[in-house]
Scaffold this motif. Sequence first.
Motif, PDB file in Angstrom:
ATOM      1  N   GLY A 106      -9.701   3.626 -10.146  1.00  0.00           N
ATOM      2  CA  GLY A 106      -8.436   3.490  -9.434  1.00  0.00           C
ATOM      3  C   GLY A 106      -7.539   2.445 -10.068  1.00  0.00           C
ATOM      4  O   GLY A 106      -6.322   2.654 -10.219  1.00  0.00           O
ATOM      5  N   ASN A 142       0.755   4.473  -2.498  1.00  0.00           N
ATOM      6  CA  ASN A 142       0.644   5.845  -1.994  1.00  0.00           C
ATOM      7  C   ASN A 142       1.773   6.724  -2.543  1.00  0.00           C
ATOM      8  O   ASN A 142       1.548   7.876  -2.933  1.00  0.00           O
ATOM      9  CB  ASN A 142       0.680   5.850  -0.466  1.00  0.00           C
ATOM     10  N   ARG A 144      -6.836  -0.537  -2.686  1.00  0.00           N
ATOM     11  CA  ARG A 144      -6.412  -0.919  -1.336  1.00  0.00           C
ATOM     12  C   ARG A 144      -5.842  -2.333  -1.303  1.00  0.00           C
ATOM     13  O   ARG A 144      -6.448  -3.267  -1.834  1.00  0.00           O
ATOM     14  CB  ARG A 144      -7.591  -0.853  -0.363  1.00  0.00           C
ATOM     15  N   THR A 193      -4.693   6.206  -6.132  1.00  0.00           N
ATOM     16  CA  THR A 193      -5.752   6.240  -5.135  1.00  0.00           C
ATOM     17  C   THR A 193      -6.871   5.265  -5.494  1.00  0.00           C
ATOM     18  O   THR A 193      -6.915   4.725  -6.605  1.00  0.00           O
ATOM     19  CB  THR A 193      -6.328   7.658  -5.003  1.00  0.00           C
ATOM     20  N   ASN A 194      -7.763   5.048  -4.543  1.00  0.00           N
ATOM     21  CA  ASN A 194      -8.914   4.156  -4.732  1.00  0.00           C
ATOM     22  C   ASN A 194      -8.499   2.739  -5.101  1.00  0.00           C
ATOM     23  O   ASN A 194      -9.137   2.074  -5.926  1.00  0.00           O
ATOM     24  CB  ASN A 194      -9.866   4.726  -5.795  1.00  0.00           C
ATOM     25  N   GLN A 253       0.825  -1.204   0.000  1.00  0.00           N
ATOM     26  CA  GLN A 253       0.000   0.000   0.000  1.00  0.00           C
ATOM     27  C   GLN A 253       0.861   1.256   0.000  1.00  0.00           C
ATOM     28  O   GLN A 253       0.535   2.247  -0.673  1.00  0.00           O
ATOM     29  CB  GLN A 253      -0.923   0.003   1.222  1.00  0.00           C
TER      30      GLN A 253
END
Length: 330
Positions: free
Chosen positions: A221, A155, A163, A160-161, A151
């Motif tokens: 994402g 980042n 996980r 983004t979006n 993760q």
Amino acid sequence: MIRVLGLVFTFILAANTAEAGGLSDPEGLRAKLQAIASRHPGRVGVCAQDERSAPICVNGDQRFSLQSVMKAITAAAALDAVDRNAMKLEEPITVRRKDLSVYAQPIAEMVAKHGQFDTTIGDLIRRAVVQSDNAAVDNLVARLGGPEAVQAFLNRKGITNLRIDRDERHLQAETIGLAWKAEYADPKRFAEARQGVPKQARDAAYEAYRKDERDTATPKGMTSFLHALMTGRLLSPTSTRHLLDVMTQTATFPDRLRAGAAPGWTVAHKTGSSGTWNGIAAATNDVGILTAPDGGKVAIAAFVADSKAPSKDRAAAIAAAARAVTASYR
């Protein structure tokens, strides 16, 4: 030398992009994708994006379970570690019984036969993507420092979006109502524990999994991740080529994106699938990069969730999305 190679790669990419085509008639393509989604008895989310334009999406902001799609993301994180000299493709790794995962893991056969399996980081990347080997990806995740390290890679890259919260063995155990225990690395012990979960507990666990935002992505994402990869913004030129080459070798579920891509197109992809419980398949996915005969690239993320349709119909919906996308390329 690395900077020179990067400049050369960027120049070539820019030249190819200028000469290549792209997705035409965005509204027409969106309408076709919407029709595919509307016909299916479940949630369907699709995004497609060429090298120069904005993504074209249906249900692009909804969340979908990644399942084994996370293996392509973990492979990218591993190659990013290689780029940062924190890891080497030829780095030796020994997989022992305690390192095994659950379900699809061809590595387990070698461990069962020899007591351990001696391999490399590069081989684990290939096995995780090409064979969708759960033991391969779980050992990569562990070597990187856990799901939080994967993760952190996303980042840092501004993705983004999307996980990554668990490795495969923790995710799959929780999906059926179990908390992972070290003893479950023995496939027989895991199978016994799974059989011992009461149906009511299995029902509750599966429903919770379907609503869980952990280990999910939106189609937008996921497409942003793929777009960054195909345009050389995610990894070094060498690692970009390596990952795309590995993804073209994916052996699982050729009836999805591969079945829908037009003749002459190359498909670099990663599939993902959940099990079916009470007649509902929570996740049937395929994401990847489609390369046209003229060298132009299109990122595509196709997710089918909470579907009561048989597997062939779920695959057909994804193939239809790829067919619509490649037909829209000019």
